[in-house]
Design a protein around this motif. Structure first.
Motif, PDB file in Angstrom:
ATOM      1  N   GLU A 284       3.241  68.210  18.679  1.00 24.36           N
ATOM      2  CA  GLU A 284       2.826  67.174  17.726  1.00 24.36           C
ATOM      3  C   GLU A 284       2.978  67.676  16.296  1.00 24.36           C
ATOM      4  N   LYS A 285       3.696  66.887  15.505  1.00 24.76           N
ATOM      5  CA  LYS A 285       3.957  67.218  14.094  1.00 24.76           C
ATOM      6  C   LYS A 285       3.679  65.990  13.241  1.00 24.76           C
ATOM      7  N   ARG A 286       3.392  66.236  11.994  1.00 25.45           N
ATOM      8  CA  ARG A 286       3.180  65.150  11.037  1.00 25.45           C
ATOM      9  C   ARG A 286       4.521  64.487  10.728  1.00 25.45           C
ATOM     10  N   LEU A 287       4.525  63.160  10.699  1.00 22.65           N
ATOM     11  CA  LEU A 287       5.729  62.399  10.385  1.00 22.65           C
ATOM     12  C   LEU A 287       5.921  62.339   8.867  1.00 22.65           C
ATOM     13  N   ALA A 288       7.150  62.208   8.438  1.00 21.44           N
ATOM     14  CA  ALA A 288       7.440  62.071   7.010  1.00 21.44           C
ATOM     15  C   ALA A 288       6.906  60.737   6.479  1.00 21.44           C
ATOM     16  N   TYR A 289       6.859  59.737   7.350  1.00 19.98           N
ATOM     17  CA  TYR A 289       6.317  58.423   6.990  1.00 19.98           C
ATOM     18  C   TYR A 289       5.695  57.812   8.236  1.00 19.98           C
ATOM     19  N   GLU A 290       4.791  56.904   8.035  1.00 22.08           N
ATOM     20  CA  GLU A 290       4.082  56.281   9.146  1.00 22.08           C
ATOM     21  C   GLU A 290       5.011  55.383   9.966  1.00 22.08           C
ATOM     22  N   ILE A 291       4.913  55.496  11.296  1.00 23.41           N
ATOM     23  CA  ILE A 291       5.685  54.665  12.216  1.00 23.41           C
ATOM     24  C   ILE A 291       4.697  54.014  13.173  1.00 23.41           C
ATOM     25  N   ASP A 292       4.710  52.705  13.240  1.00 22.87           N
ATOM     26  CA  ASP A 292       3.819  51.973  14.152  1.00 22.87           C
ATOM     27  C   ASP A 292       2.365  52.437  14.022  1.00 22.87           C
ATOM     28  N   ASN A 293       1.914  52.566  12.786  1.00 23.59           N
ATOM     29  CA  ASN A 293       0.539  52.999  12.468  1.00 23.59           C
ATOM     30  C   ASN A 293       0.228  54.408  12.957  1.00 23.59           C
ATOM     31  N   GLN A 294       1.248  55.219  13.198  1.00 21.74           N
ATOM     32  CA  GLN A 294       1.058  56.610  13.616  1.00 21.74           C
ATOM     33  C   GLN A 294       1.469  57.535  12.475  1.00 21.74           C
ATOM     34  N   ARG A 295       0.682  58.565  12.254  1.00 22.41           N
ATOM     35  CA  ARG A 295       1.002  59.556  11.227  1.00 22.41           C
ATOM     36  C   ARG A 295       1.593  60.828  11.831  1.00 22.41           C
ATOM     37  N   THR A 296       1.490  60.976  13.159  1.00 17.57           N
ATOM     38  CA  THR A 296       2.063  62.135  13.846  1.00 17.57           C
ATOM     39  C   THR A 296       2.902  61.650  15.017  1.00 17.57           C
ATOM     40  N   GLY A 297       3.727  62.544  15.527  1.00 24.14           N
ATOM     41  CA  GLY A 297       4.543  62.249  16.692  1.00 24.14           C
ATOM     42  C   GLY A 297       4.791  63.519  17.475  1.00 24.14           C
ATOM     43  N   TYR A 298       5.127  63.382  18.750  1.00 25.41           N
ATOM     44  CA  TYR A 298       5.410  64.524  19.615  1.00 25.41           C
ATOM     45  C   TYR A 298       6.931  64.688  19.678  1.00 25.41           C
ATOM     46  N   TYR A 299       7.426  65.788  19.128  1.00 24.14           N
ATOM     47  CA  TYR A 299       8.862  66.023  18.996  1.00 24.14           C
ATOM     48  C   TYR A 299       9.422  66.803  20.178  1.00 24.14           C
ATOM     49  N   VAL A 300      10.613  66.375  20.645  1.00 23.77           N
ATOM     50  CA  VAL A 300      11.336  67.078  21.704  1.00 23.77           C
ATOM     51  C   VAL A 300      12.808  67.161  21.297  1.00 23.77           C
ATOM     52  N   VAL A 301      13.403  68.339  21.477  1.00 24.62           N
ATOM     53  CA  VAL A 301      14.820  68.548  21.175  1.00 24.62           C
ATOM     54  C   VAL A 301      15.493  69.041  22.453  1.00 24.62           C
ATOM     55  N   ILE A 302      16.604  68.396  22.824  1.00 23.32           N
ATOM     56  CA  ILE A 302      17.364  68.809  24.007  1.00 23.32           C
ATOM     57  C   ILE A 302      18.807  69.052  23.586  1.00 23.32           C
ATOM     58  N   GLU A 303      19.315  70.250  23.907  1.00 16.22           N
ATOM     59  CA  GLU A 303      20.714  70.572  23.673  1.00 16.22           C
ATOM     60  C   GLU A 303      21.431  70.461  25.013  1.00 16.22           C
ATOM     61  N   PHE A 304      22.600  69.806  25.009  1.00 16.36           N
ATOM     62  CA  PHE A 304      23.330  69.622  26.267  1.00 16.36           C
ATOM     63  C   PHE A 304      24.818  69.548  26.009  1.00 16.36           C
ATOM     64  N   GLU A 305      25.586  69.683  27.081  1.00 18.59           N
ATOM     65  CA  GLU A 305      27.034  69.587  27.008  1.00 18.59           C
ATOM     66  C   GLU A 305      27.480  68.513  27.985  1.00 18.59           C
ATOM     67  N   GLY A 306      28.298  67.589  27.501  1.00 18.97           N
ATOM     68  CA  GLY A 306      28.749  66.506  28.360  1.00 18.97           C
ATOM     69  C   GLY A 306      29.846  65.695  27.714  1.00 18.97           C
ATOM     70  N   SER A 307      30.230  64.635  28.382  1.00 21.19           N
ATOM     71  CA  SER A 307      31.263  63.744  27.858  1.00 21.19           C
ATOM     72  C   SER A 307      30.639  62.793  26.840  1.00 21.19           C
ATOM     73  N   PRO A 308      31.447  62.178  25.993  1.00 19.55           N
ATOM     74  CA  PRO A 308      30.910  61.258  24.988  1.00 19.55           C
ATOM     75  C   PRO A 308      30.120  60.084  25.575  1.00 19.55           C
ATOM     76  N   GLU A 309      30.389  59.715  26.827  1.00 22.70           N
ATOM     77  CA  GLU A 309      29.694  58.583  27.444  1.00 22.70           C
ATOM     78  C   GLU A 309      28.197  58.843  27.613  1.00 22.70           C
ATOM     79  N   VAL A 310      27.801  60.111  27.712  1.00 23.05           N
ATOM     80  CA  VAL A 310      26.384  60.424  27.898  1.00 23.05           C
ATOM     81  C   VAL A 310      25.566  59.977  26.687  1.00 23.05           C
ATOM     82  N   THR A 311      26.177  59.982  25.510  1.00 25.24           N
ATOM     83  CA  THR A 311      25.421  59.568  24.316  1.00 25.24           C
ATOM     84  C   THR A 311      25.076  58.086  24.375  1.00 25.24           C
ATOM     85  N   ASP A 312      26.004  57.272  24.871  1.00 23.90           N
ATOM     86  CA  ASP A 312      25.730  55.844  25.004  1.00 23.90           C
ATOM     87  C   ASP A 312      24.608  55.592  26.010  1.00 23.90           C
ATOM     88  N   ALA A 313      24.662  56.313  27.130  1.00 20.13           N
ATOM     89  CA  ALA A 313      23.621  56.159  28.155  1.00 20.13           C
ATOM     90  C   ALA A 313      22.259  56.569  27.603  1.00 20.13           C
TER      91      ALA A 313
END
Length: 99
Positions: free
Chosen positions: A49-78
């Motif tokens: 949980e980190k503080r957001l730069a600006y409020e989103i849907d009346n929330q001042r914080t959000g839970y951040y997740v970062v995933i690195e992966f390798e795949g074909s360009p179609e995975v981004t659309d999915a």
């Protein structure tokens, strides 16, 4: 197929009011989309949980997740389609990583 494999990174912000179990279900759902598109997850980094730069849907914080992966360009659309269906994802971004 290997020549179309590219490195990507997705960052998404979850509603901080989600329970830990709901957060885990959401993360599993995102992982399934990536893996079902014949992509390979390299790293998952939960920033927590980190503080957001600006409020989103009346929330001042959000839970951040970062995933690195390798795949074909179609995975981004999915992924983008799936993020639109998951109600607790407040924001998301999928980018191609440079070499």
């Amino acid at each position: 197929m290997p020549e179309t494999m590219r490195k990507y990174e997705t960052t998404f912000v979850l509603n901080p009011d989600q329970s830990e179990e709901a957060r885990e279900r959401t993360l599993e759902r995102v992982k399934e989309v990536i893996e079902s598109s014949d992509a390979e997850i390299e790293e998952i980094d939960e920033w927590g949980e980190k503080r957001l730069a600006y409020e989103i849907d009346n929330q001042r914080t959000g839970y951040y997740v970062v995933i690195e992966f390798e795949g074909s360009p179609e995975v981004t659309d999915a992924l983008k389609r799936e993020f639109g269906l998951i109600g607790d994802v407040m924001r998301h971004l999928v980018v191609r990583r440079d070499k």
